[in-house]
Design a protein around this motif. Structure first.
Motif, short mmCIF file in Angstrom:
data_model
loop_
_atom_site.label_atom_id
_atom_site.label_comp_id
_atom_site.label_asym_id
_atom_site.label_seq_id
_atom_site.Cartn_x
_atom_site.Cartn_y
_atom_site.Cartn_z
N LEU A 169 0.82 -1.21 0.00
CA LEU A 169 0.00 0.00 0.00
C LEU A 169 0.86 1.26 0.00
O LEU A 169 0.60 2.20 -0.75
CB LEU A 169 -0.89 -0.03 1.25
N PHE A 170 1.89 1.29 0.85
CA PHE A 170 2.64 2.53 1.05
C PHE A 170 4.03 2.47 0.40
O PHE A 170 4.74 3.45 0.39
CB PHE A 170 2.82 2.84 2.53
N GLY A 171 4.44 1.31 -0.09
CA GLY A 171 5.79 1.17 -0.63
C GLY A 171 6.78 0.92 0.50
O GLY A 171 6.48 1.17 1.67
N GLY A 172 7.96 0.43 0.14
CA GLY A 172 8.94 0.11 1.17
C GLY A 172 9.72 1.31 1.66
O GLY A 172 10.50 1.21 2.61
N ALA A 173 9.53 2.47 1.00
CA ALA A 173 10.35 3.62 1.33
C ALA A 173 10.09 4.13 2.74
O ALA A 173 9.01 3.97 3.27
CB ALA A 173 10.08 4.75 0.33
N THR A 174 11.13 4.72 3.33
CA THR A 174 10.98 5.32 4.64
C THR A 174 10.31 6.68 4.51
O THR A 174 10.73 7.52 3.71
CB THR A 174 12.36 5.48 5.31
N ARG A 175 9.24 6.89 5.26
CA ARG A 175 8.52 8.16 5.22
C ARG A 175 8.95 9.02 6.39
O ARG A 175 8.94 8.57 7.53
CB ARG A 175 7.01 7.93 5.31
N LEU A 176 9.31 10.25 6.08
CA LEU A 176 9.72 11.16 7.16
C LEU A 176 8.59 12.10 7.51
O LEU A 176 7.83 12.53 6.64
CB LEU A 176 10.94 11.97 6.72
N SER A 207 2.54 6.80 16.38
CA SER A 207 2.32 8.11 15.77
C SER A 207 3.17 9.19 16.46
O SER A 207 3.74 10.05 15.81
CB SER A 207 0.84 8.48 15.81
N LEU A 208 3.27 9.11 17.78
CA LEU A 208 4.07 10.12 18.50
C LEU A 208 5.54 10.02 18.13
O LEU A 208 6.25 11.03 18.04
CB LEU A 208 3.92 9.94 20.02
N LEU A 209 6.02 8.79 17.91
CA LEU A 209 7.45 8.60 17.63
C LEU A 209 7.79 8.77 16.15
O LEU A 209 8.97 8.78 15.78
CB LEU A 209 7.90 7.21 18.09
N ALA A 210 6.77 8.88 15.29
CA ALA A 210 7.02 8.97 13.85
C ALA A 210 8.05 10.04 13.48
O ALA A 210 8.94 9.79 12.66
CB ALA A 210 5.71 9.18 13.09
N PRO A 211 8.00 11.26 14.04
CA PRO A 211 8.99 12.27 13.68
C PRO A 211 10.41 11.89 14.12
O PRO A 211 11.38 12.44 13.62
CB PRO A 211 8.53 13.53 14.43
N ILE A 212 10.54 10.97 15.09
CA ILE A 212 11.85 10.63 15.62
C ILE A 212 12.44 9.39 14.94
O ILE A 212 13.60 9.38 14.54
CB ILE A 212 11.77 10.40 17.15
N VAL A 213 11.64 8.32 14.77
CA VAL A 213 12.17 7.09 14.18
C VAL A 213 11.77 6.92 12.72
O VAL A 213 12.18 5.96 12.08
CB VAL A 213 11.72 5.83 14.96
N ALA A 214 10.92 7.81 12.18
CA ALA A 214 10.39 7.70 10.81
C ALA A 214 9.43 6.52 10.69
O ALA A 214 9.21 5.80 11.66
CB ALA A 214 11.50 7.59 9.78
N VAL A 215 8.84 6.35 9.49
CA VAL A 215 7.83 5.31 9.30
C VAL A 215 8.23 4.41 8.14
O VAL A 215 8.51 4.90 7.04
CB VAL A 215 6.45 5.95 8.99
N TYR A 216 8.30 3.08 8.38
CA TYR A 216 8.55 2.11 7.33
C TYR A 216 7.89 0.80 7.75
O TYR A 216 7.57 0.61 8.93
CB TYR A 216 10.05 1.94 7.07
N PRO A 217 7.65 -0.12 6.80
CA PRO A 217 6.81 -1.29 7.11
C PRO A 217 7.30 -2.17 8.26
O PRO A 217 6.49 -2.82 8.91
CB PRO A 217 6.80 -2.08 5.80
N THR A 218 8.61 -2.21 8.52
CA THR A 218 9.08 -3.09 9.59
C THR A 218 9.50 -2.35 10.85
O THR A 218 10.16 -2.90 11.72
CB THR A 218 10.28 -3.95 9.11
#
Lengths: 286, 235
Positions: free
Chosen positions: A112-119, A203-214
């Motif tokens: 759905l979102f691709g494997g890329a890391t989302r910042l 969601s709170l940590l997303a800006p710190i660790v980024a978002v990716y499928p694993t």
């Protein structure tokens, strides 16, 4: 000295977000004896819901709320539906089912979102001076939000009607049913709350660790260690051990290599387990 | 008022309860006696809705409870005090009682607690102690107090006197007598002759999954006569 203060705060950020994931795990372990390997994926999905919401609306707070509601309700009820037929079956089946769900969710997320890391940019860019260094205000906000949610969860379990019912089901399922506690509704609530806790952390940590499928896989291992050390099914224990582990890792990293810190942290967990098993641990203190 | 019709219970391949029918009137206490392992506890659990594979009907005051899960049976007026594992061990004595009151909706929690403490004053002394740290006998009294204070239409009680000191057996007997006096129906599994004779108006004797006889307690002059009756059957 500034270095120590900085790491103390970092330890709280890591510890409190871990605590949100681990206390959710402890919650459904207490109620249903279920070990949920998909908990890390609720963390990951929380991150994606936040990223998506911020991308579309620019509203960070809305993203956190949506993460909790969407992942909590959809994720929690999906997991419950997955496990409902297995509730009185051997534990191995339940573990395999949650592992399977975890793999499916991770693959679907990749599709759905691709494997890329989302910042994701933190909603608060400001930094405050802390001696000679500057500390991001957003990190302080995470600490405050995490502490607030955990305190609210604790008070809910202690005093709210459904909180008391969750504890009753955890301690004696058939007696709770015989006294009129709506057990299926309590199950559903525990699953929703558990998934929502993980999603909020993600969601709170997303800006710190980024978002990716694993991204959830890195969290889930620590969360399991915490739940075991804190006493399986013990909400308060999970929260306390999380913060302890976060602090040990953060303070240790001032002078030691990360690997050494991890070994020390695991050593402490083993010590804790030995002490706990010597004392009584028969009582579930959810 | 309360009626069970042709109750059957299966555990795996065993047929534990084989067609039990019984009645309990309003304000009546009825005893269910028999040797160990003949299906008394299973009968109570099945009435409460706590076992899976059952056949037969359970009727309470004209309402058919047969298809309801345990928690809805409780809300229709059934109460259950099991023999073992009856309390929430990590909750205090008072929390255990409050959770009983919580389910009654608008009932006054204070009066619920007062009722329970008046029945068994020891509970008031221990009210802030986790229920799991009480002695076995005290846990049984807590469970019975909670069951009685909830004022169900019919209370199912499993072995309330087992392991209790004689003084406490008298105490729970009085509590049961008082409850029936106020209109509560009671179905009690027990082996105490004094309790059965003082509280019950009828006794069902059960053997190997079926009811083999109905007696009045005053037909027996001694505990040995009663025991001879139910030990004798099927032997």
């Amino acid at each position: 000295m500034d270095q120590v203060l900085l790491q103390l705060l970092n330890g709280l950020v890591v510890g409190l977000s871990l605590a949100l994931v681990a206390s959710g795990l402890a919650l459904i372990f207490g109620v249903l004896d279920i070990v949920n390997f998909a908990q890390g994926d609720f963390f990951m999905l929380g991150g994606y819901v936040l990223w998506f919401t911020v991308d579309r609306t620019g509203n960070f707070l809305l993203g956190v709320v949506l993460a909790a509601v969407v992942v909590g309700v959809a994720g929690g009820l999906t997991l419950l539906a997955f496990l409902w037929p297995l509730l009185d079956r051997p534990h191995a089946l339940v573990i395999l089912a949650t592992l399977g769900l975890s793999l499916i969710v991770q693959q679907e997320a990749t599709n759905l979102f691709g494997g890329a890391t989302r910042l994701v940019q933190p909603p608060i860019a400001a930094q405050i001076p802390l001696g000679s260094v500057r500390y991001p205000v957003y990190n302080l906000a995470i600490i405050a939000a995490g502490a607030l949610i955990l305190a609210a969860g604790y008070l809910f379990l202690r005093y709210a009607k459904y909180g008391i019912w969750i504890r009753a089901v955890a301690q004696n399922r058939s007696m709770a049913a015989a006294m009129g506690v709506p057990v299926p509704r309590v199950y559903a609530l525990a699953f929703i709350a558990s998934a929502a806790l993980a999603a909020v952390a993600g969601s709170l940590l997303a800006p710190i660790v980024a978002v990716y499928p694993t991204v959830g896989n890195d969290v889930i291992l620590n969360a399991f260690i915490i739940v075991v050390a804190g006493g399986m099914g013990n909400f308060r224990g999970a929260a306390v051990v999380s913060i302890l582990l976060g602090e040990v890792q953060a303070l240790g990293s001032i002078h030691l290599r990360p690997v050494t810190v991890q070994i020390i942290a695991l050593g402490l967990v083993i010590l804790l387990l030995i002490v706990r098993s010597r004392r009584q641990s028969a009582l579930v203190r959810l | 008022m309360f009626e069970v019709k042709a109750l059957h219970v299966y555990y795996g391949k065993s047929h534990i309860v084989q067609g039990v029918s019984l009645q309990v009137g309003r304000g009546e206490a009825v005893g269910l006696v028999g040797r160990n392992g003949v299906g008394k506890t299973t009968t109570l659990k099945a009435i409460m809705g706590l076992v899976r594979r059952t056949e037969g009907r359970v009727l309470l005051g004209g309402t058919d409870l047969t298809r309801l899960p345990a928690h809805l049976r409780a809300r229709r007026g059934l109460g259950y005090v099991p023999e073992e594992r009856a309390v929430f061990p990590a909750m205090t004595v008072e929390e255990n009682l409050r959770i009983g009151a919580l389910l009654l909706g608008n009932v006054d929690q204070g009066r619920f607690l007062e009722t329970a403490y008046r029945l068994f004053p020891i509970l008031k002394e221990r009210r802030l102690q986790p229920a799991g740290t009480l002695s076995g006998g005290q846990q049984k009294m807590l469970a019975l107090a909670r069951g009685l204070a909830a004022r169900p239409t019919l209370l199912l009680v499993d072995e309330p006197s087992e392991g209790l000191m004689p003084l406490n057996v008298e105490l729970i007997t009085e509590a049961l007598v008082q409850a029936t006096g106020e209109g509560m129906g009671v179905l009690v599994v027990d082996a105490s002759f004094d309790l059965l004779r003082r509280a019950c108006s009828r006794l069902y004797v059960m053997d190997r999954g079926v009811i083999v006889g109905t007696y009045r307690p005053d037909e027996f002059r001694s505990p040995d006569e009663l025991a001879a009756t139910y030990l004798g059957v099927g032997a």
